[in-house]
Design a protein around this motif. Structure first.
Motif, PDB file in Angstrom:
ATOM      1  N   LYS A 226     -16.540 -34.112  -3.332  1.00  0.00           N
ATOM      2  CA  LYS A 226     -17.985 -33.945  -2.716  1.00  0.00           C
ATOM      3  C   LYS A 226     -18.520 -31.876  -2.923  1.00  0.00           C
ATOM      4  CE  LYS A 226     -19.547 -37.331   0.032  1.00  0.00           C
ATOM      5  NZ  LYS A 226     -18.061 -38.099  -0.422  1.00  0.00           N
ATOM      6  N   ASN A 227     -17.186 -30.779  -3.860  1.00  0.00           N
ATOM      7  CA  ASN A 227     -17.589 -29.433  -4.343  1.00  0.00           C
ATOM      8  C   ASN A 227     -17.684 -29.183  -2.634  1.00  0.00           C
ATOM      9  OD1 ASN A 227     -16.619 -30.027  -6.900  1.00  0.00           O
ATOM     10  ND2 ASN A 227     -19.173 -30.757  -6.903  1.00  0.00           N
ATOM     11  N   ARG A 228     -17.232 -29.131  -1.351  1.00  0.00           N
ATOM     12  CA  ARG A 228     -17.417 -28.495  -0.637  1.00  0.00           C
ATOM     13  C   ARG A 228     -16.919 -28.024  -0.666  1.00  0.00           C
ATOM     14  NH1 ARG A 228     -19.058 -33.345   3.694  1.00  0.00           N
ATOM     15  NH2 ARG A 228     -20.736 -34.046   3.042  1.00  0.00           N
ATOM     16  N   LEU A 229     -16.813 -26.118   0.083  1.00  0.00           N
ATOM     17  CA  LEU A 229     -15.657 -24.769   0.395  1.00  0.00           C
ATOM     18  C   LEU A 229     -14.859 -25.087   1.285  1.00  0.00           C
ATOM     19  CD1 LEU A 229     -18.520 -21.951   0.047  1.00  0.00           C
ATOM     20  CD2 LEU A 229     -16.740 -23.252  -2.192  1.00  0.00           C
ATOM     21  N   ASN A 230     -13.532 -24.998   1.546  1.00  0.00           N
ATOM     22  CA  ASN A 230     -12.579 -24.586   3.169  1.00  0.00           C
ATOM     23  C   ASN A 230     -12.664 -23.424   3.058  1.00  0.00           C
ATOM     24  OD1 ASN A 230     -10.360 -23.962   4.209  1.00  0.00           O
ATOM     25  ND2 ASN A 230      -9.673 -26.458   2.886  1.00  0.00           N
ATOM     26  N   ALA A 231     -13.262 -23.111   4.352  1.00  0.00           N
ATOM     27  CA  ALA A 231     -13.312 -21.568   5.077  1.00  0.00           C
ATOM     28  C   ALA A 231     -12.125 -21.061   4.758  1.00  0.00           C
ATOM     29  CB  ALA A 231     -13.894 -22.089   6.481  1.00  0.00           C
ATOM     30  N   VAL A 232     -11.078 -21.499   4.620  1.00  0.00           N
ATOM     31  CA  VAL A 232      -9.470 -20.813   5.579  1.00  0.00           C
ATOM     32  C   VAL A 232      -9.560 -20.092   3.773  1.00  0.00           C
ATOM     33  CG1 VAL A 232      -6.792 -20.945   5.619  1.00  0.00           C
ATOM     34  CG2 VAL A 232      -8.848 -22.182   6.926  1.00  0.00           C
ATOM     35  N   LYS A 233      -9.316 -21.110   2.849  1.00  0.00           N
ATOM     36  CA  LYS A 233      -9.570 -20.888   0.900  1.00  0.00           C
ATOM     37  C   LYS A 233     -10.776 -19.476   0.787  1.00  0.00           C
ATOM     38  CE  LYS A 233      -7.681 -22.369  -2.053  1.00  0.00           C
ATOM     39  NZ  LYS A 233      -6.818 -21.422  -2.603  1.00  0.00           N
ATOM     40  N   THR A 234     -11.751 -20.072   1.483  1.00  0.00           N
ATOM     41  CA  THR A 234     -13.136 -19.031   1.305  1.00  0.00           C
ATOM     42  C   THR A 234     -12.786 -17.988   2.256  1.00  0.00           C
ATOM     43  OG1 THR A 234     -14.787 -20.136   0.997  1.00  0.00           O
ATOM     44  CG2 THR A 234     -15.628 -18.826   1.347  1.00  0.00           C
ATOM     45  N   LEU A 235     -11.889 -17.367   3.136  1.00  0.00           N
ATOM     46  CA  LEU A 235     -11.567 -15.993   3.492  1.00  0.00           C
ATOM     47  C   LEU A 235     -10.396 -15.693   3.377  1.00  0.00           C
ATOM     48  CD1 LEU A 235     -12.286 -14.443   6.464  1.00  0.00           C
ATOM     49  CD2 LEU A 235      -9.994 -15.955   7.349  1.00  0.00           C
ATOM     50  N   GLY A 236      -9.764 -16.222   2.612  1.00  0.00           N
ATOM     51  CA  GLY A 236      -8.467 -15.586   1.191  1.00  0.00           C
ATOM     52  C   GLY A 236      -9.148 -14.827   0.741  1.00  0.00           C
ATOM     53  N   GLU A 237     -10.209 -15.793  -0.257  1.00  0.00           N
ATOM     54  CA  GLU A 237     -10.833 -14.989  -0.885  1.00  0.00           C
ATOM     55  C   GLU A 237     -11.585 -13.430  -0.738  1.00  0.00           C
ATOM     56  OE1 GLU A 237     -14.130 -15.954  -4.115  1.00  0.00           O
ATOM     57  OE2 GLU A 237     -13.517 -17.172  -3.617  1.00  0.00           O
ATOM     58  N   LEU A 238     -12.280 -13.826  -0.041  1.00  0.00           N
ATOM     59  CA  LEU A 238     -13.197 -12.342   1.135  1.00  0.00           C
ATOM     60  C   LEU A 238     -11.985 -11.600   1.330  1.00  0.00           C
ATOM     61  CD1 LEU A 238     -15.609 -11.148   1.897  1.00  0.00           C
ATOM     62  CD2 LEU A 238     -15.807 -12.016   3.693  1.00  0.00           C
ATOM     63  N   LEU A 239     -11.204 -11.834   1.447  1.00  0.00           N
ATOM     64  CA  LEU A 239     -10.252 -10.472   2.314  1.00  0.00           C
ATOM     65  C   LEU A 239      -9.264 -10.335   1.028  1.00  0.00           C
ATOM     66  CD1 LEU A 239      -8.119 -12.685   4.793  1.00  0.00           C
ATOM     67  CD2 LEU A 239      -9.735 -10.475   5.094  1.00  0.00           C
ATOM     68  N   ASP A 240      -9.184 -10.858  -0.129  1.00  0.00           N
ATOM     69  CA  ASP A 240      -8.614  -9.969  -1.805  1.00  0.00           C
ATOM     70  C   ASP A 240      -9.575  -9.262  -1.942  1.00  0.00           C
ATOM     71  OD1 ASP A 240      -6.854 -10.405  -3.764  1.00  0.00           O
ATOM     72  OD2 ASP A 240      -8.150 -10.668  -4.764  1.00  0.00           O
ATOM     73  N   THR A 241     -10.821 -10.009  -1.934  1.00  0.00           N
ATOM     74  CA  THR A 241     -12.205  -9.049  -2.685  1.00  0.00           C
ATOM     75  C   THR A 241     -12.051  -8.035  -1.921  1.00  0.00           C
ATOM     76  OG1 THR A 241     -13.348 -11.075  -3.575  1.00  0.00           O
ATOM     77  CG2 THR A 241     -14.872  -8.806  -2.401  1.00  0.00           C
TER      78      THR A 241
END
Length: 331
Positions: free
Chosen positions: A72-87
């Motif tokens: 359902k194209n819902r974000l995964n908070a752990v993956k999203t956190l990883g993306e933000l930390l990388d940024t």
């Protein structure tokens, strides 16, 4: 599932198995996903915390069931956190002191957070970057309540060094997650998926947990191998638990044909025949009873596995009458 694992099949001789474990009347389930739980531990190098600290949070995500909601194209908070930390790491050379996200293996994480250390002069830039990231989430994803925030906090006594921080971000960014393959024969059915269910940094060890599901055993094994190679590359360990097989859909089924006919006799229309991307006992039973023809059906249920679970009594009565008619056809 534990009861199915303990079943001794030696005394069973029937060629048909009818499983009363579906949640919607009028649907015949003819296959389900197998699964395995994967637990990883990755030691990371540590250093001394310097500068100031902040808590980065991802919140407000929809989450959902790691099987039936994975497409359902819902974000995964752990993956999203990883993306933000990388940024953030790209612009400010941060060091990570703490990570926590996700609670249960069969749930897509809704929230995740990390404590980061950085030079005080970078505060405004970090805040602006987090705000921009939050705005992008709301604009570009199907998560209207998604939110990323940064708040000041007390400087921790220690944190990961630069190498440890880079390895943690690399792990979260590279960990597979979401739909990996769709079924080539059944439109709209997820065949193989993976949920990055949790991540915790404890005593400089990053602990991650995954739930792999697949309607084919080979699909499950490919993902196990993918995570294994990632952990080996980073010097981590992997542990598998509760591995159970898929109940694979078979194009020909005498039992299914008879149950379709019985439904037509009673209701004048065909039932829906489907497979599901979640676990049923038939996955384990089909391995123990490889020559047994199986189908699962049941009455309308609501809010299953919660304190509000309900069963439609009239639906249960109809399913009982339907079962009796099926048994008559199987004589």
């Amino acid at each position: 599932l534990r009861g199915a694992r303990m079943l001794d099949p030696s005394s069973l001789t029937g060629k048909y198995l009818i499983n009363l474990d579906s949640e919607e009347e009028g649907i015949l389930t003819a296959g389900c996903a197998g699964a395995v739980r994967v637990f990883c531990e990755n030691p990371l190098s540590a250093g001394t915390a310097k500068g100031c600290a902040g808590i980065v949070k991802i919140s407000g995500l929809q989450g959902g069931h790691s099987g039936v909601d994975i497409d359902k194209n819902r974000l995964n908070a752990v993956k999203t956190l990883g993306e933000l930390l990388d940024t953030l790491n790209e612009i400010a050379d941060i060091q990570i002191a703490c990570v926590h996200g996700g609670e249960r293996l069969n749930v897509i994480p809704q929230n995740a957070e990390a404590v980061i250390c950085f030079e005080p002069t970078m505060w405004n830039l970090l805040c602006d970057t987090v705000q921009a990231f939050s705005a992008r989430l709301q604009k570009e994803t199907a998560e209207p309540d998604a939110c990323a925030t940064l708040e000041k906090t007390q400087l921790p006594p220690s944190c990961l060094d630069k190498t440890g921080t880079t390895d943690l971000i690399f792990t979260l960014m590279q960990a597979p997650c979401g739909v990996c393959a769709m079924n080539p024969h059944i439109p709209g059915l997820v065949q193989t998926s993976l949920n990055l269910a949790s991540a915790d940094l404890e005593n400089n060890i990053l602990k991650t947990a995954f739930m792999i599901r697949s309607n084919t055993d080979s699909g499950k094994q490919v993902l196990v191998r993918q995570i294994t190679l990632l952990m080996e590359h980073l010097g981590g360990d992997i542990r598998l638990e509760d591995d159970y097989p898929a109940w694979e859909y078979y194009p020909k089924s005498d039992l299914r044909d008879k149950m379709i006919r019985a439904y037509q006799d009673l209701y004048g229309q065909e039932p829906v025949v489907c497979t599901i991307h979640a676990g049923l006992e038939c996955g384990i039973l089909s391995e123990k009873l490889p020559n047994t023809d199986m189908i699962s059906f049941g009455p309308n249920l609501e809010h299953v596995h919660t304190p509000e679970e309900r069963m439609d009594v009239e639906s249960a009565k109809r399913c009982w009458e339907y079962l009796l008619h099926v048994l008559e056809l199987l004589k």
